[in-house]
Design a protein around this motif. Sequence first.
Motif, PDB file in Angstrom:
ATOM      1  N   PHE A  94      46.479  11.964  83.134  1.00  0.00           N
ATOM      2  CA  PHE A  94      46.000  10.841  83.511  1.00  0.00           C
ATOM      3  C   PHE A  94      46.460   9.784  82.293  1.00  0.00           C
ATOM      4  CE2 PHE A  94      43.949  13.528  86.199  1.00  0.00           C
ATOM      5  CZ  PHE A  94      43.686  12.620  87.483  1.00  0.00           C
ATOM      6  N   GLN A  95      46.136   8.399  82.760  1.00  0.00           N
ATOM      7  CA  GLN A  95      46.524   7.297  81.827  1.00  0.00           C
ATOM      8  C   GLN A  95      45.301   7.392  80.795  1.00  0.00           C
ATOM      9  OE1 GLN A  95      46.287   3.139  83.491  1.00  0.00           O
ATOM     10  NE2 GLN A  95      47.585   2.478  82.043  1.00  0.00           N
ATOM     11  N   LEU A  96      44.047   7.591  81.354  1.00  0.00           N
ATOM     12  CA  LEU A  96      42.876   7.940  80.300  1.00  0.00           C
ATOM     13  C   LEU A  96      42.543   9.374  80.409  1.00  0.00           C
ATOM     14  CD1 LEU A  96      40.496   5.013  81.912  1.00  0.00           C
ATOM     15  CD2 LEU A  96      41.865   5.086  79.609  1.00  0.00           C
ATOM     16  N   THR A  97      42.063   9.908  79.288  1.00  0.00           N
ATOM     17  CA  THR A  97      42.170  11.365  79.129  1.00  0.00           C
ATOM     18  C   THR A  97      41.339  11.965  80.114  1.00  0.00           C
ATOM     19  OG1 THR A  97      40.887  11.222  77.207  1.00  0.00           O
ATOM     20  CG2 THR A  97      43.264  11.548  76.919  1.00  0.00           C
ATOM     21  N   ASN A  98      41.422  13.037  80.567  1.00  0.00           N
ATOM     22  CA  ASN A  98      40.610  13.947  81.387  1.00  0.00           C
ATOM     23  C   ASN A  98      40.209  15.142  81.009  1.00  0.00           C
ATOM     24  OD1 ASN A  98      39.339  14.210  83.860  1.00  0.00           O
ATOM     25  ND2 ASN A  98      41.159  15.147  84.894  1.00  0.00           N
ATOM     26  N   LEU A  99      39.351  15.387  79.954  1.00  0.00           N
ATOM     27  CA  LEU A  99      39.254  16.548  79.264  1.00  0.00           C
ATOM     28  C   LEU A  99      37.399  16.973  79.111  1.00  0.00           C
ATOM     29  CD1 LEU A  99      41.155  15.283  76.178  1.00  0.00           C
ATOM     30  CD2 LEU A  99      42.017  17.051  77.882  1.00  0.00           C
ATOM     31  N   PHE A 100      37.482  17.996  78.794  1.00  0.00           N
ATOM     32  CA  PHE A 100      35.989  18.550  78.470  1.00  0.00           C
ATOM     33  C   PHE A 100      35.852  18.167  76.975  1.00  0.00           C
ATOM     34  CE2 PHE A 100      37.716  21.377  81.926  1.00  0.00           C
ATOM     35  CZ  PHE A 100      36.811  20.964  82.923  1.00  0.00           C
ATOM     36  N   PRO A 101      34.800  17.007  76.641  1.00  0.00           N
ATOM     37  CA  PRO A 101      34.826  16.714  75.476  1.00  0.00           C
ATOM     38  C   PRO A 101      33.951  17.578  74.621  1.00  0.00           C
ATOM     39  CG  PRO A 101      33.468  15.329  76.933  1.00  0.00           C
ATOM     40  CD  PRO A 101      34.332  16.252  77.860  1.00  0.00           C
ATOM     41  N   ASN A 102      33.110  18.362  75.314  1.00  0.00           N
ATOM     42  CA  ASN A 102      31.973  19.090  74.734  1.00  0.00           C
ATOM     43  C   ASN A 102      32.563  20.678  74.290  1.00  0.00           C
ATOM     44  OD1 ASN A 102      29.871  17.231  74.248  1.00  0.00           O
ATOM     45  ND2 ASN A 102      29.608  17.707  76.644  1.00  0.00           N
ATOM     46  N   LEU A 103      33.728  20.837  74.656  1.00  0.00           N
ATOM     47  CA  LEU A 103      34.225  22.035  74.372  1.00  0.00           C
ATOM     48  C   LEU A 103      35.412  21.910  73.388  1.00  0.00           C
ATOM     49  CD1 LEU A 103      35.047  23.616  78.003  1.00  0.00           C
ATOM     50  CD2 LEU A 103      33.189  23.993  76.389  1.00  0.00           C
ATOM     51  N   THR A 104      35.774  22.831  72.703  1.00  0.00           N
ATOM     52  CA  THR A 104      36.747  23.090  71.578  1.00  0.00           C
ATOM     53  C   THR A 104      38.393  22.863  72.505  1.00  0.00           C
ATOM     54  OG1 THR A 104      37.237  25.200  71.701  1.00  0.00           O
ATOM     55  CG2 THR A 104      35.555  24.548  70.088  1.00  0.00           C
ATOM     56  N   VAL A 105      39.007  22.582  71.651  1.00  0.00           N
ATOM     57  CA  VAL A 105      40.476  22.277  71.770  1.00  0.00           C
ATOM     58  C   VAL A 105      41.213  23.585  72.437  1.00  0.00           C
ATOM     59  CG1 VAL A 105      42.823  21.923  70.878  1.00  0.00           C
ATOM     60  CG2 VAL A 105      41.184  20.457  70.216  1.00  0.00           C
ATOM     61  N   ILE A 106      41.056  24.806  71.913  1.00  0.00           N
ATOM     62  CA  ILE A 106      41.652  25.855  72.394  1.00  0.00           C
ATOM     63  C   ILE A 106      40.794  26.355  73.910  1.00  0.00           C
ATOM     64  CG2 ILE A 106      39.926  27.401  71.151  1.00  0.00           C
ATOM     65  CD1 ILE A 106      43.582  28.229  71.895  1.00  0.00           C
ATOM     66  N   GLU A 107      39.534  25.936  74.003  1.00  0.00           N
ATOM     67  CA  GLU A 107      38.822  26.405  75.126  1.00  0.00           C
ATOM     68  C   GLU A 107      39.420  25.437  76.233  1.00  0.00           C
ATOM     69  OE1 GLU A 107      34.324  27.741  73.419  1.00  0.00           O
ATOM     70  OE2 GLU A 107      34.853  25.553  73.647  1.00  0.00           O
ATOM     71  N   ASN A 108      39.639  24.095  75.808  1.00  0.00           N
ATOM     72  CA  ASN A 108      40.244  23.484  77.192  1.00  0.00           C
ATOM     73  C   ASN A 108      41.553  23.803  77.538  1.00  0.00           C
ATOM     74  OD1 ASN A 108      39.263  20.083  77.760  1.00  0.00           O
ATOM     75  ND2 ASN A 108      38.322  21.095  75.836  1.00  0.00           N
ATOM     76  N   VAL A 109      42.364  24.255  76.706  1.00  0.00           N
ATOM     77  CA  VAL A 109      43.618  24.888  77.304  1.00  0.00           C
ATOM     78  C   VAL A 109      43.470  26.113  77.520  1.00  0.00           C
ATOM     79  CG1 VAL A 109      46.026  25.385  76.544  1.00  0.00           C
ATOM     80  CG2 VAL A 109      44.665  23.549  75.363  1.00  0.00           C
ATOM     81  N   ARG A 110      42.622  27.120  77.152  1.00  0.00           N
ATOM     82  CA  ARG A 110      42.317  28.156  77.430  1.00  0.00           C
ATOM     83  C   ARG A 110      41.853  28.271  79.119  1.00  0.00           C
ATOM     84  NH1 ARG A 110      37.416  31.512  78.934  1.00  0.00           N
ATOM     85  NH2 ARG A 110      36.450  30.273  77.604  1.00  0.00           N
ATOM     86  N   LEU A 111      41.247  27.262  79.527  1.00  0.00           N
ATOM     87  CA  LEU A 111      40.643  27.128  80.938  1.00  0.00           C
ATOM     88  C   LEU A 111      41.943  26.910  81.866  1.00  0.00           C
ATOM     89  CD1 LEU A 111      37.214  25.357  80.430  1.00  0.00           C
ATOM     90  CD2 LEU A 111      37.563  27.319  81.141  1.00  0.00           C
ATOM     91  N   ALA A 112      42.653  26.011  81.341  1.00  0.00           N
ATOM     92  CA  ALA A 112      43.788  25.569  82.150  1.00  0.00           C
ATOM     93  C   ALA A 112      44.771  26.865  82.479  1.00  0.00           C
ATOM     94  CB  ALA A 112      44.682  24.609  81.527  1.00  0.00           C
ATOM     95  N   VAL A 113      45.010  27.824  81.552  1.00  0.00           N
ATOM     96  CA  VAL A 113      45.644  29.068  81.497  1.00  0.00           C
ATOM     97  C   VAL A 113      45.035  30.083  82.256  1.00  0.00           C
ATOM     98  CG1 VAL A 113      46.400  31.056  80.148  1.00  0.00           C
ATOM     99  CG2 VAL A 113      46.617  28.905  79.151  1.00  0.00           C
TER     100      VAL A 113
END
Length: 263
Positions: A94-113
């Motif tokens: 997205f043009q504006l980020t669509n992330l889980f701000p209260n999770l860590t960086v690795i957790e965000n990517v781990r959920l996608a995997v």
Amino acid sequence: MSSFVSQPAVQPSLSTRDLTIRFGGHVAVNAVTADFYPGTLTVIVGPNGAGKTTYFNLVSGQLPATSGKVFVKGLDVTRAGPARRTRMGIGRAFQLTNLFPNLTVIENVRLAVQSRAGMGLNFFSIWSSHKELIARAEHYLERVSLMGRRDMHVGGLSHGDQRKLEVAILLALEPEIMMFDEPTAGMSVDEVPVVLDLIQKVKIEANKTVLLVEHKMDVVRQLADRIVVLVNGTLVADGKPVEVMQSKIVQEAYLGTSEPQHA
């Protein structure tokens, strides 16, 4: 109108037919018909308010079309929501980020995997039992140069790093159709090459169809195999970059000049 010459033997991975959306009396996207093919990176350009992001929203299912149709690999997905379109191979940054701000960086990517592996978005899954998922997530963090921020909470990242993380998440979902809405917006000069290099690498994968909304003409020139131009929601040009950039309608409508531009 400039016309993009496709390979008729290859089925388009994504098509829109007379795709239209109205907000009251305003037509934001006006009967756009286009085909997008594997192995091609198409940049969608146009002045502010041209309907570029709205068109993206119609394709990815964030907005329902007033009329017209969307097809993924020949299947009509016009009435399908974003989740089904994602399962069918559409991935959207997205043009504006669509992330889980209260999770860590690795957790965000781990959920996608994890989602890509068909395990669902289980926030409480025990990490040690999914070492392969963590390794895969770290692979994508390395690709966007974020391993050094692996355990930071997303809310503490700079805007540029959040955009890079969003690209990592998109890559982790492994979609066949990748949609980037101004991926370099808000990034510092030294952050931009990392994302552009990633998109270049995705572009050379013959099975990927890439759509990119972008304002920066240097980015357009660097990445585009094809340019689609929207003005007031209407497709006014579609073709190879050198042809489209030289067309009078693009000079006047997008660049605000009738002087030739070199693609």
